[in-house]
Design a protein around this motif. Structure first.
Motif, mmCIF file in Angstrom:
data_model
loop_
_atom_site.group_PDB
_atom_site.id
_atom_site.type_symbol
_atom_site.label_atom_id
_atom_site.label_comp_id
_atom_site.label_asym_id
_atom_site.label_seq_id
_atom_site.Cartn_x
_atom_site.Cartn_y
_atom_site.Cartn_z
ATOM 1 N N GLU A 32 0.829 -1.207 0.000
ATOM 2 C CA GLU A 32 0.000 0.000 0.000
ATOM 3 C C GLU A 32 0.860 1.253 0.000
ATOM 4 O O GLU A 32 0.523 2.263 -0.634
ATOM 5 C CB GLU A 32 -0.936 -0.025 1.210
ATOM 6 N N ARG A 33 2.011 1.199 0.672
ATOM 7 C CA ARG A 33 2.922 2.347 0.649
ATOM 8 C C ARG A 33 3.503 2.559 -0.750
ATOM 9 O O ARG A 33 3.686 3.695 -1.190
ATOM 10 C CB ARG A 33 4.046 2.148 1.665
ATOM 11 N N HIS A 34 3.814 1.451 -1.426
ATOM 12 C CA HIS A 34 4.316 1.580 -2.801
ATOM 13 C C HIS A 34 3.291 2.292 -3.682
ATOM 14 O O HIS A 34 3.640 3.178 -4.488
ATOM 15 C CB HIS A 34 4.610 0.198 -3.395
ATOM 16 N N ILE A 35 2.018 1.922 -3.528
ATOM 17 C CA ILE A 35 0.968 2.531 -4.345
ATOM 18 C C ILE A 35 0.805 4.004 -3.990
ATOM 19 O O ILE A 35 0.626 4.863 -4.866
ATOM 20 C CB ILE A 35 -0.363 1.777 -4.151
ATOM 21 N N MET A 36 0.866 4.324 -2.695
ATOM 22 C CA MET A 36 0.747 5.716 -2.282
ATOM 23 C C MET A 36 1.891 6.561 -2.850
ATOM 24 O O MET A 36 1.702 7.722 -3.213
ATOM 25 C CB MET A 36 0.735 5.812 -0.752
ATOM 26 N N TRP A 37 3.084 5.965 -2.926
ATOM 27 C CA TRP A 37 4.236 6.700 -3.473
ATOM 28 C C TRP A 37 4.110 6.902 -4.985
ATOM 29 O O TRP A 37 4.143 8.006 -5.483
ATOM 30 C CB TRP A 37 5.536 5.944 -3.159
ATOM 31 N N TRP A 38 3.920 5.801 -5.694
ATOM 32 C CA TRP A 38 3.891 5.875 -7.153
ATOM 33 C C TRP A 38 2.593 6.510 -7.666
ATOM 34 O O TRP A 38 2.538 7.028 -8.777
ATOM 35 C CB TRP A 38 4.058 4.478 -7.746
ATOM 36 N N GLY A 39 1.555 6.487 -6.852
ATOM 37 C CA GLY A 39 0.264 7.031 -7.273
ATOM 38 C C GLY A 39 0.076 8.494 -6.946
ATOM 39 O O GLY A 39 -1.029 9.019 -7.110
ATOM 40 N N GLY A 40 1.138 9.170 -6.497
ATOM 41 C CA GLY A 40 1.020 10.605 -6.214
ATOM 42 C C GLY A 40 1.093 11.429 -7.483
ATOM 43 O O GLY A 40 2.055 12.179 -7.714
ATOM 44 N N LEU A 41 0.074 11.276 -8.325
ATOM 45 C CA LEU A 41 0.095 11.919 -9.637
ATOM 46 C C LEU A 41 -0.082 13.427 -9.527
ATOM 47 O O LEU A 41 -0.645 13.950 -8.565
ATOM 48 C CB LEU A 41 -1.031 11.349 -10.512
ATOM 49 N N LYS A 42 0.404 14.121 -10.534
ATOM 50 C CA LYS A 42 0.207 15.569 -10.650
ATOM 51 C C LYS A 42 -0.741 15.804 -11.812
ATOM 52 O O LYS A 42 -0.587 15.224 -12.882
ATOM 53 C CB LYS A 42 1.536 16.294 -10.905
ATOM 54 N N GLY A 43 -1.739 16.661 -11.592
ATOM 55 C CA GLY A 43 -2.747 16.836 -12.638
ATOM 56 C C GLY A 43 -3.308 18.228 -12.697
ATOM 57 O O GLY A 43 -2.587 19.231 -12.634
ATOM 58 N N GLY A 44 -4.645 18.264 -12.774
ATOM 59 C CA GLY A 44 -5.337 19.524 -13.031
ATOM 60 C C GLY A 44 -5.072 20.588 -11.992
ATOM 61 O O GLY A 44 -4.980 21.782 -12.316
ATOM 62 N N LEU A 45 -4.916 20.192 -10.729
ATOM 63 C CA LEU A 45 -4.734 21.186 -9.684
ATOM 64 C C LEU A 45 -3.389 21.891 -9.823
ATOM 65 O O LEU A 45 -3.296 23.122 -9.674
ATOM 66 C CB LEU A 45 -4.850 20.524 -8.316
ATOM 67 N N ALA A 46 -2.327 21.118 -10.097
ATOM 68 C CA ALA A 46 -1.014 21.743 -10.286
ATOM 69 C C ALA A 46 -1.042 22.702 -11.468
ATOM 70 O O ALA A 46 -0.434 23.787 -11.422
ATOM 71 C CB ALA A 46 0.044 20.661 -10.494
ATOM 72 N N ILE A 47 -1.751 22.319 -12.521
ATOM 73 C CA ILE A 47 -1.847 23.186 -13.703
ATOM 74 C C ILE A 47 -2.633 24.453 -13.368
ATOM 75 O O ILE A 47 -2.248 25.564 -13.755
ATOM 76 C CB ILE A 47 -2.509 22.420 -14.858
ATOM 77 N N ALA A 48 -3.741 24.292 -12.631
ATOM 78 C CA ALA A 48 -4.534 25.462 -12.247
ATOM 79 C C ALA A 48 -3.709 26.417 -11.388
ATOM 80 O O ALA A 48 -3.794 27.641 -11.533
ATOM 81 C CB ALA A 48 -5.789 25.022 -11.505
ATOM 82 N N VAL A 49 -2.902 25.852 -10.503
ATOM 83 C CA VAL A 49 -2.087 26.689 -9.619
ATOM 84 C C VAL A 49 -1.034 27.448 -10.415
ATOM 85 O O VAL A 49 -0.831 28.655 -10.228
ATOM 86 C CB VAL A 49 -1.431 25.830 -8.516
ATOM 87 N N VAL A 50 -0.325 26.748 -11.327
ATOM 88 C CA VAL A 50 0.737 27.423 -12.080
ATOM 89 C C VAL A 50 0.156 28.466 -13.033
ATOM 90 O O VAL A 50 0.772 29.506 -13.292
ATOM 91 C CB VAL A 50 1.610 26.389 -12.832
ATOM 92 N N LEU A 51 -1.042 28.225 -13.559
ATOM 93 C CA LEU A 51 -1.668 29.213 -14.438
ATOM 94 C C LEU A 51 -2.186 30.420 -13.665
ATOM 95 O O LEU A 51 -2.494 31.453 -14.265
ATOM 96 C CB LEU A 51 -2.817 28.567 -15.218
ATOM 97 N N SER A 52 -2.311 30.289 -12.335
ATOM 98 C CA SER A 52 -2.765 31.422 -11.536
ATOM 99 C C SER A 52 -1.623 32.394 -11.208
ATOM 100 O O SER A 52 -1.851 33.442 -10.603
ATOM 101 C CB SER A 52 -3.410 30.933 -10.237
#
Length: 832
Positions: free
Chosen positions: A347-367
């Protein structure tokens, strides 16, 4: 851009997004990646086709990103979260989301500063914004593969609070960068204090707003349309007011409002409205995410991104390293510190590898304001990291989960599947036989047809021998669970129990089902049933907060009266559920007799236990018990008939006129029944009569009795409730009207001992009262808990002090009782 062109661009982009969503469901690549690719293609086509030029020119300003997209994405994530499970793993989630995110920001920022030769403050801004995760693709995969609900909540909860923490840190750091200031290690303490202020302040404001919204909707008896509109208003009001009026974190305010609306809405907002809110916000979030990724494709410069491949890979390595440090360090430490259920290495492996970056990071950088010189640099790095996680991490989550064995069924899940498929086999055979008997199906090779259908269902895995030699006890317990769940739903739909009690008991059943799936024994299931539920823990926490408050008498009286009614509903529901299980299991001859009788014996014992609880309530409060059961009978009868009328109307068997006419009459009757709900212990008009009957106060004049009556409140307590705690400052004096309580003291080794039992007419709190009278301090000397349902008369300490001053004989009587009980020890007592 003209409004017509902006609307055209918006409609075209949303249309493309919805088309892609529908067509690409079965592709192994997340649809967000396809949207980015389509955005890039549209950008190139716009250079040659003038009709597409509005798409190229369409832009979303930083203010739109900040005030429209962020609240929508955050609120949807918060409202969709399983708040009940989140509270169980809150320590782990908070440590990952706050210290873990801050460490990640520092590691990524320091690495970017050293490796890419940029300003430290800009590097830290990037470290904060890239820490915002987007587990949408991972959560969807969890649902598809049936991952444990706890893993789902850990990933979603950590992502939600991580996002809020990241955006708060980003906002603070960006403000410093925009001002042109630099940051040094000496500034860390000030930045951290500011972070705590805006973070905690936003969470408190949002939670308060969500609670007030729930209460208003409940008292207005709002319909679904009003509830949906109010949820949208609440989300954006939390953000705007928090950011601009209170100067706290608008994102944390939205998180707090969403979780509070979900949590308190369990008992205040109808279930169908809650589902509608979830579905509405899913659509809003889908539209926002789709527009974000299309906008990224339209605005990305592929040449710039390709020219920065080296820096992108450096940043990806930093992000993965920082997240690994957070997950593999903080998760096991948190589990050990707070004694939480184990989080496996898989479960820790999944939590690590599954920390995807998506729409929120894009919304933040565009702000980020366009006049910041490093804006394009930050945008390109963010796009590179997002594309890496979507193109590499997301598609590999499935094989990683399969390799870790997380898609394999446990023994309990295999037996559950076998039971369901065996029932399905009987049903499909019965259906096919009926069609053949009525000559409604062509002649066919029945055995071959049945075999093909059973193979399609996977029933070939379970042969007749397996059907007869399975885990008989498990099958019988599973049948009992299904019967309990159906009966519970029926009790709720017929108005026998409230929505609050229904959700509480349903959650308990879900916990027991999970325990059953994981192979828990009946003893473990009994232990799970005996533990307090999430709702009951909340009740006890609130009771502990208000029980000794001087201002809380009226609130506590209403609260405890409600709890008494709820406890009665629980016991009644348990008796009826046990009776349903016993009756239906006795008629199911396909179960092995020994296993069936064993489960029936367990439910007979449970039924006996809950009947004993009902008998206790009936003996202690006979008038209330009789009137409340009469009310429940009327209400359940009304609801049963009304449900039938609604069903006929929905199927077209009743005209609108007939339905509306009946609706008005039924609702008036239901309102009258609600007004008739009896009080457990009467109202305050009975207080004077109770005081008059007490021998200890027989010397008081009528005027003084009236004075005490105005400062006294009738309060109920359930068995096990703590009425007062040792070493607490007490502001109230109690007289037992009905019931039994136990007095507990701790010894020098901190072991608790029961030292006395008190009953009808006895007083409590005399030690603190006398101490206040003589020395001006009033700390409780013992803990007192209710043994049976109790009705107590609670009188303010100030009022009793005036009576003691005026009537020395009363004071002497209290002193005598105190001396008899003993300050240090008490006589032995029986267990009756």
């Amino acid at each position: 851009m003209p409004v017509s062109e902006a609307v055209f661009a918006l409609v075209v982009l949303l249309g493309i997004a919805m088309l892609v969503t529908g067509l690409c469901r079965k592709l192994p690549i997340p649809f967000t990646v396809i949207l980015v690719v389509i955005g890039v293609l549209l950008s190139d086509l716009a250079e040659h086709w003038p009709v597409l030029q509005p798409l190229k020119d369409f832009e979303l300003s930083p203010q739109v990103m900040l005030f429209i997209f962020l609240p929508a994405l955050i609120f949807e994530s918060g409202f969709a979260l399983d708040a009940r499970q989140l509270t169980k793993d809150l320590p782990a989630v908070l440590i990952l989301a706050i210290p873990g995110m801050l460490i990640s920001t520092f590691i990524v920022g320091l690495g970017v500063w050293l490796a890419l030769d940029t300003r430290l403050i800009i590097a830290l801004v990037f470290g904060a914004l890239i820490s915002a995760t987007d587990p949408v693709a991972v959560v969807a995969l969890f649902k598809e593969l049936g991952a444990p609900n706890r893993l789902n909540v850990l990933v979603e909860g950590e992502s939600l609070l991580n996002d809020a923490t990241a955006i708060v840190a980003f906002s603070i750091l960006l403000a410093i960068a925009v001002e042109g200031s630099s940051i040094g290690f000496s500034d860390i303490d000030n930045v951290f204090l500011e972070f705590l202020r805006v973070f905690i302040g936003g969470a408190l404001f949002g939670s308060f707003l969500g609670f007030v919204t729930c209460e208003l909707l409940y008292r207005m008896k709002a319909n679904i349309s009003v509830i949906l509109a109010t949820s949208i208003v609440t989300a954006y009001a939390a953000f705007v007011v928090g950011e601009h009026s209170l100067h706290v974190s608008g994102v944390m305010a939205v998180v707090g409002a969403a979780i509070a609306l979900r949590l308190f809405g369990m008992s205040r907002i109808r279930q169908d409205a809650t589902h509608s809110i979830s579905e509405t916000w899913e659509v809003i979030a889908l539209c926002c995410n789709s527009l974000l990724f299309l906008m990224v494709g339209l605005s990305v410069n592929t040449d710039d991104v390709m020219s920065r491949l080296g820096p992108v890979f450096i940043v990806v390595a930093l992000v993965l390293t920082a997240r690994a440090l957070s997950i593999y360090t903080f998760v096991p430490l948190t589990v050990r510190w707070f004694k939480l259920p184990q989080v496996t290495m898989g479960e820790r492996h999944i939590m690590w590898w599954g920390g995807l970056k998506g729409g929120l990071a894009i919304a933040v950088v565009l702000s980020i304001p366009s006049d910041l010189p490093e804006r394009q640099f930050l945008f390109d790095l963010t796009i590179g990291v997002v594309l890496f996680t979507l193109l590499v991490s997301a598609p590999t989550i499935r094989p990683l989960m399969q390799r870790l064995g997380m898609n394999e069924l446990s023994k309990g899940e295999e037996l559950e599947l076998r039971s369901v498929l065996i029932d399905a086999r009987h049903k499909l055979r019965t259906n096919l036989s009926r069609l053949l008997q009525n000559k409604l199906a062509p002649k066919m090779d029945v055995k071959r047809t049945l075999l093909d259908i059973e193979i399609a269902f996977g029933m070939g895995l379970f042969d007749e021998e397996a059907e007869q030699h399975g885990d008989d006890d498990f099958i019988a317990r599973l049948r009992a669970y299904h019967i309990e769940r159906r009966e519970l739903k029926n009790l709720y739909e017929t108005g026998y129990i409230s929505q609050y009690i229904y959700l509480d008991m349903l959650n308990r059943l879900y916990d027991m089902r999970e325990d059953l799936r994981q192979g828990g024994s009946e003893t473990e299931s009994q232990h799970e049933r005996s533990k307090q539920s999430f709702f009951q823990r909340m009740e006890e926490t609130f009771l502990r907060f208000i029980r000794e408050r001087r201002w809380s008498s009226s609130l506590m009286s209403r609260f405890q009266g409600t709890r008494m009614v709820q406890q009665l509903q629980r016991n009644l529901a348990h008796v009826l559920m046990c009776e349903a299980v016993i009756t239906l299991l006795q008629s199911q001859d396909d179960l092995v007799t020994e296993a069936r009788e064993k489960v029936i014996a367990i439910y007979k014992q449970r039924k006996k236990h809950y009947r004993k609880n009902l008998k206790m309530a009936r003996v202690r409060f006979p008038d209330f018990y009789r009137r409340y059961l009469d009310l429940l009978a009327q209400r359940s009868t009304i609801y049963s008939g009304w449900n039938h009328v609604k069903d006929q109307y929905e199927h077209g068997d009743l005209s609108s006129k007939g339905y509306v006419s009946t609706q008005h009459k039924v609702h008036k009757k239901i309102e009258r029944l609600q007004e008739m709900e009896p009080a457990v212990a009467g109202d305050d008009s009975d207080v004077i009569e109770m005081l008059t009957d007490l021998k200890l106060l027989e010397e008081l004049s009528r005027q003084d009795l009236d004075y005490l009556g105005k400062n006294a409140t009738i309060i109920n307590f359930l068995p096990g409730d703590t009425i007062m705690g040792a070493y607490e400052t007490g502001d109230n004096f109690y007289i037992i009207i009905v019931g039994k309580v136990e007095v507990w003291r701790t010894d020098a080794l901190s072991y608790a001992h029961r030292v006395a039992q008190l009953g009808d007419g006895d007083i409590m709190g005399e030690s603190a009262l006398l101490a206040e009278f003589e020395r001006g301090r009033h700390v409780r000397s013992a803990t007192i808990k209710a043994r049976t349902p109790c009705i107590l008369l609670r009188i303010s300490m100030r009022s009793m002090l005036k009576i003691l001053e005026k009537y020395p004989a009363v004071k002497d009587a209290f002193q005598s009782i105190h001396d008899e009980r003993g300050a240090d020890h008490a006589p032995k007592i029986s267990d009756d």
